[in-house]
Design an enzyme around this catalytic site. Sequence first.
Site, mmCIF file in Angstrom:
data_model
loop_
_atom_site.group_PDB
_atom_site.id
_atom_site.type_symbol
_atom_site.label_atom_id
_atom_site.label_comp_id
_atom_site.label_asym_id
_atom_site.label_seq_id
_atom_site.Cartn_x
_atom_site.Cartn_y
_atom_site.Cartn_z
ATOM 1 N N ASP A 171 27.529 16.065 31.124
ATOM 2 C CA ASP A 171 27.135 17.416 31.547
ATOM 3 C C ASP A 171 26.572 18.087 30.297
ATOM 4 O OD1 ASP A 171 28.443 19.774 33.841
ATOM 5 O OD2 ASP A 171 27.222 20.305 32.083
ATOM 6 N N CYS A 230 28.701 13.671 46.920
ATOM 7 C CA CYS A 230 29.166 14.793 47.748
ATOM 8 C C CYS A 230 28.590 16.096 47.194
ATOM 9 C CB CYS A 230 30.699 14.868 47.754
ATOM 10 S SG CYS A 230 31.460 13.569 48.711
ATOM 11 N N ARG A 232 24.502 17.046 46.388
ATOM 12 C CA ARG A 232 23.267 17.388 47.084
ATOM 13 C C ARG A 232 22.411 16.146 47.276
ATOM 14 N NH1 ARG A 232 25.313 21.022 48.805
ATOM 15 N NH2 ARG A 232 24.770 23.235 48.827
ATOM 16 N N GLU A 261 18.417 17.249 55.820
ATOM 17 C CA GLU A 261 19.579 17.322 56.719
ATOM 18 C C GLU A 261 19.222 18.055 57.998
ATOM 19 O OE1 GLU A 261 22.975 18.866 54.614
ATOM 20 O OE2 GLU A 261 22.908 17.285 53.131
ATOM 21 N N HIS A 280 27.695 16.187 55.777
ATOM 22 C CA HIS A 280 27.873 17.340 54.883
ATOM 23 C C HIS A 280 29.200 18.060 55.177
ATOM 24 C CE1 HIS A 280 25.413 20.342 52.267
ATOM 25 N NE2 HIS A 280 26.698 20.458 52.017
ATOM 26 N N ALA A 283 32.850 20.606 52.252
ATOM 27 C CA ALA A 283 33.574 21.891 52.183
ATOM 28 C C ALA A 283 34.322 22.198 53.478
ATOM 29 C CB ALA A 283 32.583 23.011 51.893
HETATM 30 N N1 LIG Z 1 29.207 18.547 50.029
HETATM 31 C C1 LIG Z 1 29.541 19.804 50.112
HETATM 32 O O1 LIG Z 1 29.856 20.307 51.179
HETATM 33 C C2 LIG Z 1 29.578 20.632 48.892
HETATM 34 C C3 LIG Z 1 28.674 20.434 47.879
HETATM 35 N N2 LIG Z 1 28.727 21.199 46.769
HETATM 36 C C4 LIG Z 1 27.754 20.938 45.731
HETATM 37 O O2 LIG Z 1 28.401 20.315 44.640
HETATM 38 C C5 LIG Z 1 27.694 20.582 43.441
HETATM 39 C C6 LIG Z 1 28.652 20.975 42.338
HETATM 40 O O3 LIG Z 1 29.342 22.161 42.684
HETATM 41 P P1 LIG Z 1 30.256 22.906 41.601
HETATM 42 O O4 LIG Z 1 31.030 21.930 40.826
HETATM 43 O O5 LIG Z 1 30.966 23.980 42.313
HETATM 44 O O6 LIG Z 1 29.118 23.526 40.683
HETATM 45 P P2 LIG Z 1 29.224 23.907 39.145
HETATM 46 O O7 LIG Z 1 28.092 24.827 38.888
HETATM 47 O O8 LIG Z 1 30.587 24.335 38.783
HETATM 48 O O9 LIG Z 1 28.936 22.520 38.412
HETATM 49 C C7 LIG Z 1 27.688 21.909 38.333
HETATM 50 C C8 LIG Z 1 27.589 21.279 36.966
HETATM 51 O O10 LIG Z 1 26.416 20.480 36.921
HETATM 52 C C9 LIG Z 1 25.975 20.519 35.589
HETATM 53 N N3 LIG Z 1 24.612 20.062 35.465
HETATM 54 C C10 LIG Z 1 23.468 20.744 35.698
HETATM 55 N N4 LIG Z 1 22.397 19.954 35.425
HETATM 56 C C11 LIG Z 1 22.909 18.767 35.023
HETATM 57 C C12 LIG Z 1 22.303 17.554 34.616
HETATM 58 N N5 LIG Z 1 20.982 17.408 34.543
HETATM 59 N N6 LIG Z 1 23.115 16.527 34.301
HETATM 60 C C13 LIG Z 1 24.459 16.652 34.348
HETATM 61 N N7 LIG Z 1 25.084 17.781 34.707
HETATM 62 C C14 LIG Z 1 24.299 18.830 35.063
HETATM 63 C C15 LIG Z 1 26.158 21.970 35.184
HETATM 64 O O11 LIG Z 1 26.187 22.125 33.782
HETATM 65 C C16 LIG Z 1 27.496 22.288 35.829
HETATM 66 O O12 LIG Z 1 28.557 22.127 34.921
HETATM 67 C C17 LIG Z 1 26.668 21.637 43.809
HETATM 68 O O13 LIG Z 1 25.429 21.008 44.059
HETATM 69 C C18 LIG Z 1 27.177 22.197 45.109
HETATM 70 O O14 LIG Z 1 26.168 22.749 45.881
HETATM 71 C C19 LIG Z 1 29.679 22.153 46.582
HETATM 72 C C20 LIG Z 1 30.587 22.415 47.563
HETATM 73 C C21 LIG Z 1 30.589 21.692 48.813
HETATM 74 O O1 LIG Z 2 28.933 25.390 54.069
HETATM 75 C C1 LIG Z 2 29.087 24.183 53.906
HETATM 76 O O2 LIG Z 2 29.848 23.495 54.566
HETATM 77 C C2 LIG Z 2 28.312 23.514 52.791
HETATM 78 C C3 LIG Z 2 29.019 23.662 51.494
HETATM 79 C C4 LIG Z 2 28.134 23.323 50.360
HETATM 80 O O3 LIG Z 2 27.361 22.411 50.377
HETATM 81 C C5 LIG Z 2 28.192 24.183 49.175
HETATM 82 O O4 LIG Z 2 29.058 25.069 49.122
HETATM 83 O O5 LIG Z 2 27.350 23.986 48.283
#
Ligand SMILES: NC(=O)C1=CN([C@@H]2O[C@H](COP(=O)(O)OP(=O)(O)OC[C@H]3O[C@@H](n4cnc5c(N)ncnc54)[C@H](O)[C@@H]3O)[C@@H](O)[C@H]2O)C=CC1
Ligand SMILES: O=C(O)CCC(=O)C(=O)O
Length: 530
Positions: A171, A230, A232, A261, A280, A283
């Site tokens: 990171d 999990c 994007r 999606e 997806h 969450a």
């Molecule tokens: N599948 C789902 O339903 C969900 C998906 N997500 C996704 O999960 C991802 C992470 O969420 P959080 O941890 O809450 O976000 P966060 O913002 O806390 O962490 C993301 C991290 O990625 C790092 N980053 C950015 N560019 C980078 C690169 N080129 N190489 C390595 N690291 C890099 C950032 O420095 C940051 O520390 C987001 O894309 C979010 O949308 C989040 C919640 C639910």
């Molecule tokens: O609302 C949802 O279930 C998607 C969550 C998610 O991808 C996010 O919070 O980034």
Amino acid sequence: MFKVLVSDPISDLGIQQLVDASDIAVDKKPGLSEDELVAIIGEYDALLVRSQTRVTAKIMEAGKQLKVVGRAGVGVDNIDLDAATQRGIIVINAPDGNTITTCEHTFAMMMAVARHIPQAYMKTVNGTWDRKSFLGVELRGKTLGVLGMGRIGSEVAKRAKAFDMEIIGYDPFMTEERAEKIGVKLASVDDIVRNADFMTVHTPLTPETRHMIGRAQFEVMKPGMRIVNCARGGIIDEIALVDAVDQGIVAGAAFDVFEVEPPAEDHPFLTHPKIIVTPHLGASTIEAQENVAIDVSEQVIHILRNEPFINAVNMPPIPANLQSILQPYFTLGEKLGSFIAQSTEGAVTEIVVGFSGELAEVDTQPLTRHIVRGVLAHHLGTEQVNVVNSMHLAKVRDVNIVIQKSHASKDFTNLVTVSLRTKKEERIVAGTLLTGYGPRIVQIDKYPVDVTPEGNLILISHNDKPGIIGRVGTLLGNNDVNIATMQVGRQLVGGSAIMVLRVDKGTPKEVLDQLIRMPELNTAKEITLF
Ligand SMILES: NC(=O)C1=CN([C@@H]2O[C@H](COP(=O)(O)OP(=O)(O)OC[C@H]3O[C@@H](n4cnc5c(N)ncnc54)[C@H](O)[C@@H]3O)[C@@H](O)[C@H]2O)C=CC1
Ligand SMILES: O=C(O)CCC(=O)C(=O)O
């Protein structure tokens, strides 16, 4: 009464505080098309979404009253942030509420891919008792590569330790100290690709992270790698991944997210025996959905009520310690901006903002936004300009913003000075907060004054001659304009001077015209500050 539209399925319990608020009416209309939203959004002050609704520029454009778009979740890639910023619409998210849930889903996927659980389930329920095809692997002793060590990535790393995994992480914002604290060895993407047995991605999708795992990475990948996404769709090149699985480089993959999606019916993941998928669901737990809805509802209420809020995505966050220092100056800043804009003629070319005293020690950007808002709102309307778009609007109108800081403040603990340059003139106004008395304008141009910045004011510039104050008072009195307070500033006896009058109501234009026609009086401007 504020109106809030909820256009995705969002936890009822989570939005209960919105429903209960006496000044807010909530409409739930999930599943609307873009055109349907465009048709109704004009009547709403706030829009609450999850990830299904795409909040496009067209929807923002139609949202004439829209003040805030709240995303119940982390990713805001379904919201056109540029369009929101340009229109002064605040976009907030709920970044903390679904961290653990998504981390746990990552483990569910990691274990499912390690032990072929979906494939084994399908065979079993279809009547085949097959114990040979599904030989799995343990997590214990394996190396887990984590790309993106933010909220979710860090929680994944913590839990992976309980499985006796070695964790290597990448990171750009991860420090050695923090990595050590959570038991992660910092590595490059290349190290992870070459050495990990499992890899999981937890970054946002950005131009930099799009296909950060693509053909080049699969070519040098440790054979037998298992991959989880999990985060994007698009961080891992889907087509290159399928090829890598078919070539035996990747032993299995588990994807919760897709580049598009929902995926097309013929998407190769959907029929691949070594790739497992969920729609997806990262969450999707009762807890996370309540958490994110509660968080986002709380902030929407604050924004609608004009109270301090957090988690704005299209505005830099204000740290709590800074908030307590700056917050009291926000109103003063807007009023100084408004005062100087109302008292100056001509097109604005430059705003010079000065901070002295303690304010010079801190990041004053949020306060600058308020000052610039105060200036621009006079010209563009209070509805058009807010702290989200004030800097953007200044930039597109070629208004130069200059910040000056001076640690010394002669007479006041803190002083905020605003100089406005227009095509016609230049003016300076300075203000401070006086303990126990509140905001004060303490300088206008070169004259020291003590003016409470509120209500209806008249700013007069004149020559310091005997009788002029009396004549102004008489003229206003004769026209039923009652003077509440009066301040006079001058530098030299008989020289140029200013008068600031606070009056009980607005001053008719013809009265101002009569003032200006008085001998020894140069200008008279009405200024309204609320
Ligand atoms: N599948 C789902 O339903 C969900 C998906 N997500 C996704 O999960 C991802 C992470 O969420 P959080 O941890 O809450 O976000 P966060 O913002 O806390 O962490 C993301 C991290 O990625 C790092 N980053 C950015 N560019 C980078 C690169 N080129 N190489 C390595 N690291 C890099 C950032 O420095 C940051 O520390 C987001 O894309 C979010 O949308 C989040 C919640 C639910
Ligand atoms: O609302 C949802 O279930 C998607 C969550 C998610 O991808 C996010 O919070 O980034």
